[in-house]
Scaffold this motif. Structure first.
Motif: not given
Length: 445
Positions: A252, A256, A348-349, A352, A356, A369-370, A421, A443
Protein backbone atom coordinates in the motif's frame (compact mmCIF):
# COMPACT_ATOMS: atom_id res chain seq x y z
CA UNK A 1 -14.95 18.51 23.60
CA UNK A 2 -16.40 16.19 21.00
CA UNK A 3 -16.73 12.61 22.14
CA UNK A 4 -15.67 13.25 25.76
CA UNK A 5 -17.69 12.46 28.88
CA UNK A 6 -17.65 15.25 31.41
CA UNK A 7 -17.64 14.17 35.10
CA UNK A 8 -20.55 15.39 37.18
CA UNK A 9 -19.85 18.21 39.67
CA UNK A 10 -22.45 16.79 42.10
CA UNK A 11 -21.40 13.77 44.22
CA UNK A 12 -23.43 10.65 43.52
CA UNK A 13 -25.88 9.59 46.20
CA UNK A 14 -24.14 6.22 46.41
CA UNK A 15 -20.72 7.77 47.05
CA UNK A 16 -19.28 9.42 50.12
CA UNK A 17 -19.15 13.17 49.83
CA UNK A 18 -15.43 13.11 50.54
CA UNK A 19 -14.56 10.42 48.00
CA UNK A 20 -12.39 11.24 45.02
CA UNK A 21 -14.43 11.95 41.90
CA UNK A 22 -14.45 9.25 39.22
CA UNK A 23 -11.81 9.87 36.53
CA UNK A 24 -13.06 11.33 33.27
CA UNK A 25 -13.54 8.80 30.50
CA UNK A 26 -10.72 8.83 27.94
CA UNK A 27 -11.36 11.13 25.02
CA UNK A 28 -12.76 9.55 21.89
CA UNK A 29 -11.38 11.27 18.81
CA UNK A 30 -13.39 11.54 15.62
CA UNK A 31 -11.83 10.32 12.39
CA UNK A 32 -11.63 13.88 11.12
CA UNK A 33 -9.99 15.18 14.30
CA UNK A 34 -7.32 12.49 14.25
CA UNK A 35 -6.64 12.95 10.54
CA UNK A 36 -6.34 16.72 10.90
CA UNK A 37 -3.96 16.29 13.83
CA UNK A 38 -1.81 13.84 11.88
CA UNK A 39 -1.63 15.95 8.72
CA UNK A 40 -0.84 19.11 10.67
CA UNK A 41 2.36 17.45 11.86
CA UNK A 42 3.78 16.56 8.44
CA UNK A 43 4.56 18.39 5.21
CA UNK A 44 6.30 17.87 1.88
CA UNK A 45 9.85 16.60 2.13
CA UNK A 46 12.59 19.13 1.26
CA UNK A 47 13.26 19.36 -2.48
CA UNK A 48 16.43 17.81 -3.88
CA UNK A 49 18.13 17.63 -7.28
CA UNK A 50 18.07 14.13 -8.79
CA UNK A 51 19.27 12.40 -11.94
CA UNK A 52 16.36 11.71 -14.27
CA UNK A 53 15.89 7.99 -13.61
CA UNK A 54 16.24 8.53 -9.88
CA UNK A 55 13.39 11.04 -10.07
CA UNK A 56 10.77 8.62 -11.42
CA UNK A 57 7.62 8.77 -9.32
CA UNK A 58 8.63 12.07 -7.71
CA UNK A 59 6.88 15.40 -8.16
CA UNK A 60 8.50 18.45 -9.67
CA UNK A 61 9.38 21.27 -7.33
CA UNK A 62 9.88 23.70 -10.21
CA UNK A 63 8.42 24.70 -13.53
CA UNK A 64 10.54 23.35 -16.38
CA UNK A 65 11.25 25.81 -19.21
CA UNK A 66 12.66 24.61 -22.52
CA UNK A 67 15.99 26.21 -23.42
CA UNK A 68 15.67 25.34 -27.10
CA UNK A 69 13.29 24.19 -29.80
CA UNK A 70 12.15 20.59 -30.17
CA UNK A 71 12.85 19.30 -32.76
CA UNK A 72 15.95 21.51 -32.91
CA UNK A 73 15.98 21.48 -36.73
CA UNK A 74 13.75 20.59 -39.68
CA UNK A 75 14.05 16.83 -40.25
CA UNK A 76 12.56 14.03 -42.28
CA UNK A 77 9.79 11.87 -40.88
CA UNK A 78 10.35 9.21 -43.56
CA UNK A 79 13.07 7.35 -45.39
CA UNK A 80 13.01 8.84 -48.88
CA UNK A 81 14.31 11.71 -50.97
CA UNK A 82 14.52 15.40 -50.10
CA UNK A 83 13.14 17.28 -53.13
CA UNK A 84 11.96 20.65 -54.43
CA UNK A 85 8.19 20.36 -54.76
CA UNK A 86 7.97 22.06 -58.23
CA UNK A 87 10.18 19.27 -59.60
CA UNK A 88 7.53 16.64 -58.75
CA UNK A 89 4.44 18.38 -60.13
CA UNK A 90 2.45 16.08 -62.44
CA UNK A 91 4.60 13.02 -61.69
CA UNK A 92 2.98 9.64 -62.41
CA UNK A 93 4.07 6.05 -62.84
CA UNK A 94 4.01 6.58 -66.59
CA UNK A 95 5.64 10.00 -66.56
CA UNK A 96 7.83 10.14 -63.44
CA UNK A 97 9.95 13.07 -62.42
CA UNK A 98 13.56 12.04 -62.99
CA UNK A 99 15.92 13.74 -60.51
CA UNK A 100 19.67 13.57 -60.01
CA UNK A 101 20.72 12.31 -56.57
CA UNK A 102 23.35 14.71 -55.19
CA UNK A 103 24.12 12.95 -51.91
CA UNK A 104 23.02 10.90 -48.93
CA UNK A 105 21.91 12.29 -45.56
CA UNK A 106 21.85 10.05 -42.51
CA UNK A 107 20.55 10.91 -39.05
CA UNK A 108 23.21 12.95 -37.29
CA UNK A 109 24.73 14.24 -40.54
CA UNK A 110 26.72 17.47 -40.31
CA UNK A 111 27.56 18.71 -43.80
CA UNK A 112 24.51 18.72 -46.04
CA UNK A 113 24.37 18.84 -49.84
CA UNK A 114 22.31 21.60 -51.46
CA UNK A 115 19.34 20.45 -53.49
CA UNK A 116 18.94 22.51 -56.65
CA UNK A 117 16.46 22.37 -59.53
CA UNK A 118 16.12 18.85 -60.90
CA UNK A 119 17.96 17.37 -57.95
CA UNK A 120 17.20 15.22 -54.87
CA UNK A 121 19.11 13.94 -51.86
CA UNK A 122 18.58 10.51 -50.33
CA UNK A 123 17.50 11.08 -46.69
CA UNK A 124 16.84 8.88 -43.68
CA UNK A 125 14.22 9.28 -40.94
CA UNK A 126 15.33 11.92 -38.45
CA UNK A 127 18.02 13.33 -40.71
CA UNK A 128 18.19 17.12 -41.16
CA UNK A 129 16.51 18.61 -44.20
CA UNK A 130 19.16 19.88 -46.64
CA UNK A 131 19.13 23.46 -47.96
CA UNK A 132 17.00 23.90 -51.04
CA UNK A 133 14.68 20.97 -50.27
CA UNK A 134 11.05 21.74 -49.52
CA UNK A 135 9.56 18.28 -48.95
CA UNK A 136 10.41 14.59 -48.66
CA UNK A 137 9.21 11.99 -51.15
CA UNK A 138 8.84 8.66 -49.28
CA UNK A 139 10.87 5.88 -50.84
CA UNK A 140 7.61 4.04 -51.60
CA UNK A 141 6.73 6.90 -53.98
CA UNK A 142 9.93 6.36 -55.97
CA UNK A 143 11.82 3.63 -57.77
CA UNK A 144 14.50 3.82 -55.08
CA UNK A 145 17.12 4.68 -57.67
CA UNK A 146 16.81 1.32 -59.45
CA UNK A 147 15.94 2.87 -62.78
CA UNK A 148 13.04 0.46 -63.19
CA UNK A 149 10.23 2.98 -62.78
CA UNK A 150 8.62 0.67 -60.20
CA UNK A 151 7.98 1.85 -56.64
CA UNK A 152 10.68 0.49 -54.33
CA UNK A 153 10.12 -1.21 -51.01
CA UNK A 154 13.55 -0.25 -49.72
CA UNK A 155 16.28 2.21 -50.52
CA UNK A 156 19.27 0.94 -52.47
CA UNK A 157 22.90 1.69 -51.82
CA UNK A 158 24.20 4.91 -53.41
CA UNK A 159 25.30 4.67 -57.05
CA UNK A 160 27.57 7.27 -58.73
CA UNK A 161 25.63 9.69 -60.96
CA UNK A 162 22.44 8.03 -59.70
CA UNK A 163 19.00 9.16 -60.70
CA UNK A 164 15.74 8.58 -58.90
CA UNK A 165 12.28 8.49 -60.41
CA UNK A 166 9.53 10.13 -58.32
CA UNK A 167 6.19 8.57 -59.23
CA UNK A 168 3.71 11.06 -57.74
CA UNK A 169 3.59 14.75 -56.76
CA UNK A 170 4.91 15.75 -53.32
CA UNK A 171 3.13 18.55 -51.45
CA UNK A 172 4.99 21.49 -49.99
CA UNK A 173 6.34 20.57 -46.53
CA UNK A 174 5.25 16.94 -46.80
CA UNK A 175 6.92 14.46 -44.41
CA UNK A 176 8.95 17.15 -42.65
CA UNK A 177 9.07 17.63 -38.90
CA UNK A 178 9.46 21.37 -38.51
CA UNK A 179 11.82 22.92 -35.96
CA UNK A 180 9.92 23.80 -32.79
CA UNK A 181 6.76 22.01 -33.95
CA UNK A 182 6.72 20.05 -30.66
CA UNK A 183 8.26 22.49 -28.16
CA UNK A 184 9.29 26.12 -28.66
CA UNK A 185 12.20 27.60 -26.75
CA UNK A 186 11.09 29.56 -23.68
CA UNK A 187 7.84 27.66 -23.17
CA UNK A 188 6.90 25.91 -19.93
CA UNK A 189 6.83 22.20 -20.71
CA UNK A 190 6.13 20.82 -17.21
CA UNK A 191 4.54 22.49 -14.18
CA UNK A 192 5.65 22.24 -10.58
CA UNK A 193 3.78 19.41 -8.89
CA UNK A 194 3.77 17.18 -11.98
CA UNK A 195 4.43 13.53 -11.21
CA UNK A 196 7.36 12.26 -13.25
CA UNK A 197 6.58 9.12 -15.20
CA UNK A 198 8.22 7.64 -18.31
CA UNK A 199 6.79 10.23 -20.71
CA UNK A 200 7.79 13.19 -18.55
CA UNK A 201 11.31 11.84 -18.01
CA UNK A 202 11.62 11.31 -21.76
CA UNK A 203 10.62 14.94 -22.38
CA UNK A 204 13.19 16.18 -19.86
CA UNK A 205 15.88 14.16 -21.61
CA UNK A 206 14.73 15.42 -25.02
CA UNK A 207 15.15 19.06 -23.99
CA UNK A 208 18.58 18.30 -22.57
CA UNK A 209 17.89 18.28 -18.81
CA UNK A 210 20.20 15.76 -17.03
CA UNK A 211 18.80 16.49 -13.55
CA UNK A 212 15.61 17.91 -12.09
CA UNK A 213 14.52 19.42 -8.77
CA UNK A 214 11.84 17.29 -7.12
CA UNK A 215 10.10 16.42 -3.90
CA UNK A 216 11.60 12.99 -3.14
CA UNK A 217 9.54 9.90 -2.51
CA UNK A 218 9.27 9.33 1.25
CA UNK A 219 11.06 6.29 2.68
CA UNK A 220 8.52 4.31 4.69
CA UNK A 221 9.55 1.53 7.06
CA UNK A 222 6.78 -1.02 7.71
CA UNK A 223 6.87 -3.56 10.52
CA UNK A 224 4.40 -5.84 12.25
CA UNK A 225 4.51 -6.65 15.95
CA UNK A 226 3.39 -9.82 17.68
CA UNK A 227 4.99 -13.03 18.94
CA UNK A 228 2.22 -15.00 17.22
CA UNK A 229 3.33 -13.98 13.74
CA UNK A 230 5.24 -16.27 11.39
CA UNK A 231 6.42 -15.57 7.86
CA UNK A 232 4.50 -16.93 4.86
CA UNK A 233 5.84 -20.37 3.98
CA UNK A 234 6.89 -21.20 7.53
CA UNK A 235 4.99 -23.82 9.58
CA UNK A 236 2.10 -22.33 11.54
CA UNK A 237 1.97 -23.71 15.06
CA UNK A 238 -0.80 -23.56 17.66
CA UNK A 239 -1.87 -19.98 18.30
CA UNK A 240 0.19 -18.64 15.40
CA UNK A 241 -0.82 -16.87 12.20
CA UNK A 242 1.02 -15.79 9.07
CA UNK A 243 2.15 -12.17 8.98
CA UNK A 244 0.05 -10.55 6.25
CA UNK A 245 0.01 -6.98 7.54
CA UNK A 246 3.61 -6.17 6.66
CA UNK A 247 2.99 -7.27 3.06
CA UNK A 248 -0.32 -5.42 2.78
CA UNK A 249 1.01 -2.19 4.23
CA UNK A 250 4.31 -2.26 2.33
CA UNK A 251 2.44 -2.75 -0.94
CA UNK A 252 0.00 0.00 0.00
CA UNK A 253 2.88 2.38 0.76
CA UNK A 254 4.50 1.63 -2.59
CA UNK A 255 1.17 2.13 -4.38
CA UNK A 256 0.81 5.51 -2.67
CA UNK A 257 4.17 6.57 -4.11
CA UNK A 258 6.62 5.81 -1.30
CA UNK A 259 9.85 3.86 -1.25
CA UNK A 260 8.79 1.18 1.21
CA UNK A 261 10.97 -1.13 3.31
CA UNK A 262 9.30 -4.19 4.79
CA UNK A 263 10.95 -5.19 8.07
CA UNK A 264 8.52 -7.99 8.88
CA UNK A 265 7.34 -9.29 12.22
CA UNK A 266 8.92 -8.32 15.54
CA UNK A 267 8.04 -10.38 18.64
CA UNK A 268 6.53 -8.87 21.77
CA UNK A 269 9.90 -8.16 23.34
CA UNK A 270 10.68 -4.58 24.32
CA UNK A 271 14.42 -4.72 23.71
CA UNK A 272 13.99 -6.47 20.37
CA UNK A 273 11.48 -3.88 19.18
CA UNK A 274 13.66 -1.02 20.40
CA UNK A 275 16.69 -2.47 18.59
CA UNK A 276 14.74 -2.80 15.33
CA UNK A 277 13.50 0.78 15.56
CA UNK A 278 16.98 2.14 16.26
CA UNK A 279 18.30 0.21 13.27
CA UNK A 280 15.60 1.59 10.94
CA UNK A 281 15.47 5.24 12.03
CA UNK A 282 18.39 6.23 9.82
CA UNK A 283 16.60 5.33 6.58
CA UNK A 284 13.03 6.30 7.49
CA UNK A 285 11.00 9.39 6.70
CA UNK A 286 7.98 7.61 8.20
CA UNK A 287 7.50 4.49 10.33
CA UNK A 288 4.30 2.45 10.14
CA UNK A 289 3.62 -0.37 12.59
CA UNK A 290 0.70 -2.71 13.11
CA UNK A 291 -0.30 -4.46 16.31
CA UNK A 292 0.08 -3.75 20.00
CA UNK A 293 -2.06 -0.61 20.25
CA UNK A 294 -5.17 -2.13 21.83
CA UNK A 295 -5.84 -2.23 25.52
CA UNK A 296 -4.37 -5.53 26.71
CA UNK A 297 -1.97 -7.27 29.02
CA UNK A 298 0.96 -7.10 26.61
CA UNK A 299 1.65 -3.42 26.07
CA UNK A 300 5.16 -3.84 24.72
CA UNK A 301 4.55 -1.58 21.71
CA UNK A 302 3.13 1.21 23.83
CA UNK A 303 5.90 0.83 26.37
CA UNK A 304 8.62 1.15 23.75
CA UNK A 305 7.05 3.98 21.77
CA UNK A 306 6.15 5.99 24.84
CA UNK A 307 9.74 5.67 26.06
CA UNK A 308 10.79 7.84 23.10
CA UNK A 309 8.30 10.54 24.09
CA UNK A 310 5.93 12.32 21.76
CA UNK A 311 3.81 9.28 20.83
CA UNK A 312 0.13 9.42 21.72
CA UNK A 313 -2.22 6.42 21.80
CA UNK A 314 -5.84 7.21 21.11
CA UNK A 315 -9.27 5.73 20.68
CA UNK A 316 -11.29 6.85 17.68
CA UNK A 317 -14.98 6.90 16.92
CA UNK A 318 -14.59 4.42 14.05
CA UNK A 319 -15.04 0.76 13.25
CA UNK A 320 -12.83 -1.02 12.48
CA UNK A 321 -9.68 0.75 13.68
CA UNK A 322 -10.66 2.26 17.02
CA UNK A 323 -7.16 2.14 18.63
CA UNK A 324 -4.51 4.31 16.93
CA UNK A 325 -1.09 5.64 17.80
CA UNK A 326 0.60 8.72 16.41
CA UNK A 327 3.63 10.87 17.16
CA UNK A 328 7.35 11.23 16.49
CA UNK A 329 10.29 9.14 17.60
CA UNK A 330 13.11 11.42 18.63
CA UNK A 331 11.31 14.61 19.61
CA UNK A 332 9.67 17.32 17.52
CA UNK A 333 12.23 16.90 14.72
CA UNK A 334 12.13 13.11 14.86
CA UNK A 335 10.62 10.56 12.50
CA UNK A 336 6.81 10.50 12.30
CA UNK A 337 5.24 7.25 13.51
CA UNK A 338 1.78 5.85 12.83
CA UNK A 339 0.92 2.80 14.95
CA UNK A 340 -2.04 0.90 13.51
CA UNK A 341 -4.20 -1.89 14.94
CA UNK A 342 -3.11 -5.48 14.36
CA UNK A 343 -6.25 -6.94 12.82
CA UNK A 344 -5.64 -7.05 9.04
CA UNK A 345 -8.75 -5.16 7.93
CA UNK A 346 -8.33 -2.58 10.70
CA UNK A 347 -4.70 -2.07 9.68
CA UNK A 348 -5.52 -1.65 5.99
CA UNK A 349 -8.45 0.72 6.52
CA UNK A 350 -6.37 2.75 8.98
CA UNK A 351 -3.62 2.97 6.35
CA UNK A 352 -6.06 4.26 3.73
CA UNK A 353 -7.55 6.85 6.06
CA UNK A 354 -4.41 8.13 7.78
CA UNK A 355 -1.12 6.80 6.38
CA UNK A 356 -1.83 7.26 2.69
CA UNK A 357 -2.66 10.97 3.12
CA UNK A 358 0.59 11.40 5.06
CA UNK A 359 2.62 9.80 2.25
CA UNK A 360 0.83 11.90 -0.36
CA UNK A 361 1.48 15.04 1.69
CA UNK A 362 5.18 14.21 1.96
CA UNK A 363 5.26 13.74 -1.82
CA UNK A 364 3.80 17.21 -2.31
CA UNK A 365 0.77 15.80 -4.13
CA UNK A 366 -2.09 18.17 -4.89
CA UNK A 367 -4.69 15.55 -3.90
CA UNK A 368 -3.89 13.48 -0.82
CA UNK A 369 -7.22 11.71 -0.29
CA UNK A 370 -8.97 8.94 -2.19
CA UNK A 371 -11.94 10.15 -4.25
CA UNK A 372 -15.36 9.85 -2.62
CA UNK A 373 -18.56 9.32 -4.62
CA UNK A 374 -22.21 8.83 -3.75
CA UNK A 375 -23.77 5.47 -4.60
CA UNK A 376 -27.00 3.56 -4.04
CA UNK A 377 -26.72 0.53 -1.77
CA UNK A 378 -29.36 -2.17 -2.46
CA UNK A 379 -28.60 -3.85 0.89
CA UNK A 380 -29.72 -2.67 4.32
CA UNK A 381 -26.85 -1.60 6.58
CA UNK A 382 -26.40 -1.54 10.35
CA UNK A 383 -23.72 0.34 12.30
CA UNK A 384 -22.82 0.78 15.98
CA UNK A 385 -23.92 4.02 17.58
CA UNK A 386 -21.29 6.70 17.82
CA UNK A 387 -18.88 5.02 15.39
CA UNK A 388 -18.11 5.84 11.79
CA UNK A 389 -18.38 2.48 10.10
CA UNK A 390 -16.21 1.52 7.13
CA UNK A 391 -17.59 -1.49 5.30
CA UNK A 392 -15.86 -3.19 2.40
CA UNK A 393 -17.78 -3.02 -0.85
CA UNK A 394 -17.85 -3.48 -4.62
CA UNK A 395 -18.69 -0.27 -6.46
CA UNK A 396 -20.06 -0.27 -10.00
CA UNK A 397 -19.47 2.97 -11.87
CA UNK A 398 -21.77 1.77 -14.65
CA UNK A 399 -24.94 2.00 -12.57
CA UNK A 400 -23.72 3.94 -9.52
CA UNK A 401 -24.42 1.17 -7.02
CA UNK A 402 -22.37 -0.46 -4.27
CA UNK A 403 -22.73 -3.86 -2.63
CA UNK A 404 -21.20 -4.81 0.73
CA UNK A 405 -18.52 -7.53 0.55
CA UNK A 406 -18.26 -9.88 3.51
CA UNK A 407 -19.16 -8.87 7.03
CA UNK A 408 -17.92 -6.23 9.42
CA UNK A 409 -15.25 -8.45 11.01
CA UNK A 410 -11.77 -6.92 11.10
CA UNK A 411 -10.13 -10.27 10.25
CA UNK A 412 -11.89 -10.94 6.91
CA UNK A 413 -8.99 -10.60 4.47
CA UNK A 414 -10.75 -12.70 1.84
CA UNK A 415 -13.56 -10.15 1.63
CA UNK A 416 -11.06 -7.30 1.72
CA UNK A 417 -9.31 -8.70 -1.35
CA UNK A 418 -12.58 -8.61 -3.30
CA UNK A 419 -13.42 -5.02 -2.31
CA UNK A 420 -12.71 -1.98 -4.46
CA UNK A 421 -14.17 0.61 -2.09
CA UNK A 422 -15.15 1.45 1.46
CA UNK A 423 -18.78 2.15 2.30
CA UNK A 424 -19.04 4.87 4.96
CA UNK A 425 -21.82 4.97 7.53
CA UNK A 426 -21.77 8.16 9.69
CA UNK A 427 -21.36 8.13 13.46
CA UNK A 428 -24.95 9.24 14.12
CA UNK A 429 -26.49 6.54 11.91
CA UNK A 430 -27.21 3.06 13.26
CA UNK A 431 -29.26 1.69 10.38
CA UNK A 432 -29.80 2.43 6.69
CA UNK A 433 -32.67 0.83 4.75
CA UNK A 434 -32.06 -0.92 1.46
CA UNK A 435 -31.74 1.55 -1.40
CA UNK A 436 -30.09 4.26 0.68
CA UNK A 437 -27.49 6.59 -0.80
CA UNK A 438 -24.07 6.30 0.86
CA UNK A 439 -20.59 7.78 0.61
CA UNK A 440 -18.11 5.45 -1.07
CA UNK A 441 -14.32 5.79 -0.82
CA UNK A 442 -12.81 4.46 -4.06
CA UNK A 443 -9.72 2.32 -3.47
CA UNK A 444 -8.66 1.70 -7.07
CA UNK A 445 -8.39 5.26 -8.39
Amino acid sequence: MTGSTEPSTTPSACCDAGADPAPAAPRLWTVDEHLADVLAAVGPLPAIELQLLEAQGCRLDEDVIADGDLPPFDNSSMDGYAVRTPDTEGATDTYPSVLSVVGDIAAGAGELPRVGPGQAARIMTGAPLPPGARAVAPVEWTDGGTGTGVAAAAMTAPVPDEEVRVLRPVAEGAHIRRRGSDVTAGTRVLEAGTRLGPAQLGLLAAIGRPTVKVRPRPRVVVLSTGSELVQPGEPVGPGQIADSNSFTLTAAAQEAGAIAYRVGAVPDEAERLRAVLEDQLGRADLIVTSGGVSVGAYDVVKEVFESYGGVDFRRLRMQPGKPQGFGRIGGAAGVPLLALPGNPVSAYISFELFVRPVIRTMLGAAHVHRPVVRALCPAALRSPAGRRQFLRGRYSAADGTVEPVGGAGSHLVGALARANCLITVPEDTTALPAGSEVDVVLLDS
